[in-house]
Scaffold this motif. Sequence first.
Motif, short mmCIF file in Angstrom:
data_model
loop_
_atom_site.label_atom_id
_atom_site.label_comp_id
_atom_site.label_asym_id
_atom_site.label_seq_id
_atom_site.Cartn_x
_atom_site.Cartn_y
_atom_site.Cartn_z
N THR A 42 10.74 4.49 -17.49
CA THR A 42 9.36 4.99 -17.38
C THR A 42 8.35 3.87 -17.50
O THR A 42 7.41 3.77 -16.71
N HIS A 45 8.54 1.65 -14.37
CA HIS A 45 8.07 2.35 -13.18
C HIS A 45 6.54 2.45 -13.18
O HIS A 45 5.90 2.18 -12.16
N ILE A 46 5.98 2.82 -14.32
CA ILE A 46 4.53 2.95 -14.40
C ILE A 46 3.86 1.58 -14.22
O ILE A 46 2.85 1.45 -13.52
N MET A 49 3.64 0.58 -10.66
CA MET A 49 2.61 1.28 -9.90
C MET A 49 1.22 0.71 -10.19
O MET A 49 0.34 0.69 -9.33
N ALA A 50 1.01 0.22 -11.41
CA ALA A 50 -0.30 -0.32 -11.77
C ALA A 50 -0.49 -1.76 -11.30
O ALA A 50 -1.62 -2.18 -11.02
N LYS A 65 -7.84 2.31 -9.54
CA LYS A 65 -6.47 2.57 -9.12
C LYS A 65 -5.47 2.37 -10.25
O LYS A 65 -4.43 3.03 -10.28
N ALA A 66 -5.78 1.49 -11.18
CA ALA A 66 -4.81 1.16 -12.23
C ALA A 66 -4.95 2.02 -13.48
O ALA A 66 -3.97 2.24 -14.19
N ARG A 68 -5.29 5.17 -14.32
CA ARG A 68 -4.49 6.38 -14.57
C ARG A 68 -3.05 6.01 -14.90
O ARG A 68 -2.38 6.70 -15.69
N HIS A 69 -2.56 4.94 -14.31
CA HIS A 69 -1.20 4.49 -14.63
C HIS A 69 -1.14 3.91 -16.05
O HIS A 69 -0.15 4.10 -16.77
N ALA A 72 -0.97 6.72 -18.45
CA ALA A 72 0.39 7.27 -18.51
C ALA A 72 1.31 6.34 -19.31
O ALA A 72 2.19 6.80 -20.05
N LEU A 73 1.09 5.02 -19.18
CA LEU A 73 1.90 4.06 -19.91
C LEU A 73 1.66 4.16 -21.42
O LEU A 73 2.60 4.08 -22.22
#
Length: 381
Positions: A42, A45-46, A49-50, A65-66, A68-69, A72-73
Motif C-alpha cells: 500500500t 503503491h500510493i 501514484m504521488a 494531483k499529489a 489526495r495520495h 491516503a498514505l
Amino acid sequence: MLTTACVALSCLAFVAGHLLARVRWRGHALPEGRCKDEATYTALHIAAMAAPALRAGLNRDSARKAVRHLRALLGTHAVAITSTEAALAWDGPCTDDVLTYARAALSAGRAQVFAGEPHGAVVVPLTVDGTVVGVLAAFDDQISAALVRTVTEVASWVSGQLELAELDASRRRALEAEMRALRAQISPHFVYNALTTIASFVRTNPKRARELLLDFADFSRYALRRAHDFTTLADELTCVDRYLLLERARFGDKLRFSMQVAPEVLPVPVPFLCLQPLVENAIKHGIRGRGGTGEVRVVVRDAGPEAHITVEDDGAGMDPECARRMLDEDPAREGSGIGLANVDLRMRQIYGDGYGLVVETALGAGTKVRLRVPKTQLSSL
C-alpha cells in the motif's frame, strides 16, 4: 541522487510500519505476514501514484494531483500542501488556520504540532537543496508521537521528490543553455570563408555564386533555427550536404566527399547538429593537415534497434592521446567551436555513457569517428 533514493526508501519503510500499526489499531484480524505485505504494498503503491506529480515541482497543479495520495498514505482526516506564501491544495476538510500553522513552521524551520478542536495538526517544512519551499500539513483527531514521526518522514520523501524535480529542471536548463551556445558557436571562420568564396564567383560565375548563396542560406536557416533538441537524420544529412558543398566550392577538386546512407534510417530522430561538427572536424584537422587535399566519407547503416554512423577522412590523422584530449576539453571553451567534445557530451547526456563518440585515429592514417543512435527517441531535453 542515490542519497535521495535511499532517504526515500527509508521514509517509505517507516510509513509502511505506520500503516501496519493503523491496521492493527483498527482491529483488522489479518495474519502477521499478510499485514506487513499489505502495508508495504500500500505504501509503495500510493507513493508511486504521488511521485509523478511531485516530480513536476511544487505548484498548484502538482500539489492538487499529489495531495489526495498523500492523505491516503498518512490516513489522516485531512492533508494540505502550501508554498511559502499560499495554500496550494488540500484534501479533506482543513481548518482556516492552515496558513497560520504554515507560517509558524516556516519561521521555525522544523516540524510543529498544534492542538485544535476538533482536529490537531502536524506541520512539517518541505525543503529543496536546503531551502524551505513550503509545508506539508496533516490534520487528525489524535496527534500521537507516531503520527508526528510519520508526517515528518512523508514530508522528507516529498522533499526528496521535489529535489529530483529541481535536478531535472536544472538539467533541462543546462541543456537549453548548451543548445543556445551551440548555435552561437557556428564557426565564424566558416561563415567568413563561405562568404568570401561566394564573393569570388560573383563576377566570374554569377550562376554558381547564386547557387552557393542559396546553399549558405539553407545551412544557416537550419543551424540557427529555434528548434527542439531532436531533428531527423534526413534533415541532419541535408545540413551536412550543404556544408560540404560550400567547403568544396572553397577547396575545389582537392576536397572529395561521399555519402552512403541506408534509406530506412532517414526518419530516425537524432540530436540537433550532431553530424555537421564531425564533418567540420574531419576537414579542419584532417584534410587541412594535408594541405587541403583529401576525402571525407559519411556512412550511415541500419543496425536493428540503432543507426550506426561513421565520419571518416583520409587526412593527416593524429596521435590517439590528442584525440582523447579533444574529447575531454571544455565544450564551452572560447574558440573551441562545435567540436567533438560538444557532440560527445550531448550524446552521453541524452542516451547514456555507452553512446559517446568512438574515435579511431593514428598519425598519417586518417581519422574515423563513430557514433550510435537508438531508433527510439528519448524525451527531448
